[in-house]
Each structure stands twice: as C-alpha cells, then as structure tokens.
Design a protein around this motif. Structure first.
Motif, PDB file in Angstrom:
ATOM      1  N   LEU A  24       0.869  -1.308   0.090  1.00 55.49           N
ATOM      2  CA  LEU A  24      -0.108   0.040   0.066  1.00 55.49           C
ATOM      3  C   LEU A  24       0.901   1.369  -0.175  1.00 55.49           C
ATOM      4  O   LEU A  24       0.504   2.286  -0.675  1.00 55.49           O
ATOM      5  CB  LEU A  24      -0.989   0.049   1.337  1.00 55.49           C
ATOM      6  N   VAL A  25       1.800   1.348   0.877  1.00 59.33           N
ATOM      7  CA  VAL A  25       2.736   2.584   0.766  1.00 59.33           C
ATOM      8  C   VAL A  25       3.486   2.497  -0.252  1.00 59.33           C
ATOM      9  O   VAL A  25       3.494   3.644  -1.085  1.00 59.33           O
ATOM     10  CB  VAL A  25       3.601   2.327   2.074  1.00 59.33           C
ATOM     11  N   LEU A  27       2.238   1.697  -3.494  1.00 59.24           N
ATOM     12  CA  LEU A  27       1.337   2.042  -4.631  1.00 59.24           C
ATOM     13  C   LEU A  27       1.173   3.553  -4.184  1.00 59.24           C
ATOM     14  O   LEU A  27       0.687   4.278  -5.270  1.00 59.24           O
ATOM     15  CB  LEU A  27      -0.071   1.425  -4.206  1.00 59.24           C
ATOM     16  N   LYS A  28       1.097   3.788  -2.951  1.00 61.10           N
ATOM     17  CA  LYS A  28       0.834   5.498  -2.777  1.00 61.10           C
ATOM     18  C   LYS A  28       1.868   6.276  -3.211  1.00 61.10           C
ATOM     19  O   LYS A  28       1.770   7.304  -3.799  1.00 61.10           O
ATOM     20  CB  LYS A  28       0.534   5.660  -1.248  1.00 61.10           C
ATOM     21  N   LYS A  29       3.096   5.893  -3.097  1.00 62.08           N
ATOM     22  CA  LYS A  29       4.195   6.735  -3.666  1.00 62.08           C
ATOM     23  C   LYS A  29       4.414   6.384  -5.164  1.00 62.08           C
ATOM     24  O   LYS A  29       4.691   7.573  -5.780  1.00 62.08           O
ATOM     25  CB  LYS A  29       5.717   5.948  -2.963  1.00 62.08           C
ATOM     26  N   GLN A  31       1.872   6.101  -7.029  1.00 59.54           N
ATOM     27  CA  GLN A  31       0.770   7.229  -7.482  1.00 59.54           C
ATOM     28  C   GLN A  31       1.066   8.713  -7.306  1.00 59.54           C
ATOM     29  O   GLN A  31       0.766   9.736  -8.282  1.00 59.54           O
ATOM     30  CB  GLN A  31      -0.509   7.143  -6.607  1.00 59.54           C
ATOM     31  N   SER A  32       1.930   9.269  -6.446  1.00 57.27           N
ATOM     32  CA  SER A  32       2.294  10.551  -6.440  1.00 57.27           C
ATOM     33  C   SER A  32       3.734  10.703  -7.456  1.00 57.27           C
ATOM     34  O   SER A  32       3.939  11.979  -7.585  1.00 57.27           O
ATOM     35  CB  SER A  32       2.736  10.935  -5.105  1.00 57.27           C
ATOM     36  N   SER A  34       6.817  10.111  -6.722  1.00 64.68           N
ATOM     37  CA  SER A  34       7.913   9.938  -6.149  1.00 64.68           C
ATOM     38  C   SER A  34       8.859   8.726  -6.108  1.00 64.68           C
ATOM     39  O   SER A  34       9.972   8.802  -5.984  1.00 64.68           O
ATOM     40  CB  SER A  34       7.780  10.615  -4.447  1.00 64.68           C
ATOM     41  N   ARG A  44      -2.420  20.358  -7.996  1.00 63.12           N
ATOM     42  CA  ARG A  44      -2.394  20.070  -6.654  1.00 63.12           C
ATOM     43  C   ARG A  44      -3.809  20.392  -6.142  1.00 63.12           C
ATOM     44  O   ARG A  44      -4.278  21.745  -6.332  1.00 63.12           O
ATOM     45  CB  ARG A  44      -1.505  20.482  -5.681  1.00 63.12           C
TER      46      ARG A  44
END
Length: 125
Positions: A24-25, A27-29, A31-32, A34, A44
């Motif tokens: 999950l972490v 995937l979040k990174k 998506q952003s 980074s 934004r």
C-alpha cells in the motif's frame, strides 16, 4: 490445534499484514510519482470543503494560479481564479524542491542528541 500451530498461524498473519502495508505504501508513492523519480505534478488539490452530501468546493493550484471550483455530481464550475504573487511562487517552488544538502529538522535534532550522548562533557544548550 496445538500451540505451535497457533503461533505459526499468528506469525503468518503478521507477515501478510506487513506485506500488505508495504504494498500500500509503495502504491501510494507510485501514484504520487515520487517512487519513480517523476517530477511534481502540475496540479494539486490544496483544500477541499464539503458543502452538501454530494457537493464540495475545491481549491486547486495549477501552475502559478489558485483556482476555486465547485464540484457537483453533474458538473464542475470555476468560481474564481487567484494569480499567485512572486513570493508565493518562490515559496511554492522552494517547498517542492528537495534539498539534499540540509537535513530535515528531526534528523538534525537526532544528530545533535547523538553527538551530545557521545560527548557528555560538552555543554548542552
């Protein structure tokens, strides 16, 4: 079931939960952007306020302008646009640019504490 079976079950479950958190972490990174080293996004969401069950007002930053939009189920309307001042643009670019030279405040504080622990005779302030 024996006690070893329960311990094995609990350990396996804990491993699955940790792996799920890592995915999950990641995937979040991704998506952003980074994680992949992509640049910052050009648009934004600065703030969002719900004004009804399916309506909200959203403040967006697009390039060097803040745009206030109203969002409903059927449509999106521009309510106002606010150009940024030179100071706000400089502050925004400084906040987005990572500085690898200067450590984060928490890292600096931690380094100071480690140095103080290594040198107990040194005066602490």
């Amino acid at each position: 079931m024996h006690a070893t079976d329960w311990l094995s079950f609990i350990a396996s479950f804990a491993v699955v939960l940790v792996l799920l958190g890592v995915v999950l972490v990641g995937l979040k990174k991704m998506q952003s952007g980074s994680l992949l080293g992509l640049g910052q996004r050009k648009m934004r969401i600065l703030e969002s306020i719900s004004i009804g069950p399916r309506q909200k007002i959203v403040l967006l930053r697009v390039k060097d302008e803040d745009i206030l939009v109203g969002v409903t189920v059927q449509q999106i309307n521009t309510l106002a646009g606010f150009p940024l001042t030179e100071e706000e643009i400089a502050a925004d670019h400084a906040a987005q640019t990572p500085s690898h030279e200067a450590p984060a405040p928490l890292a600096k504080r931690f380094a100071d504490l480690l140095n103080a622990a290594k040198n107990p005779t040194k005066d602490r302030s």
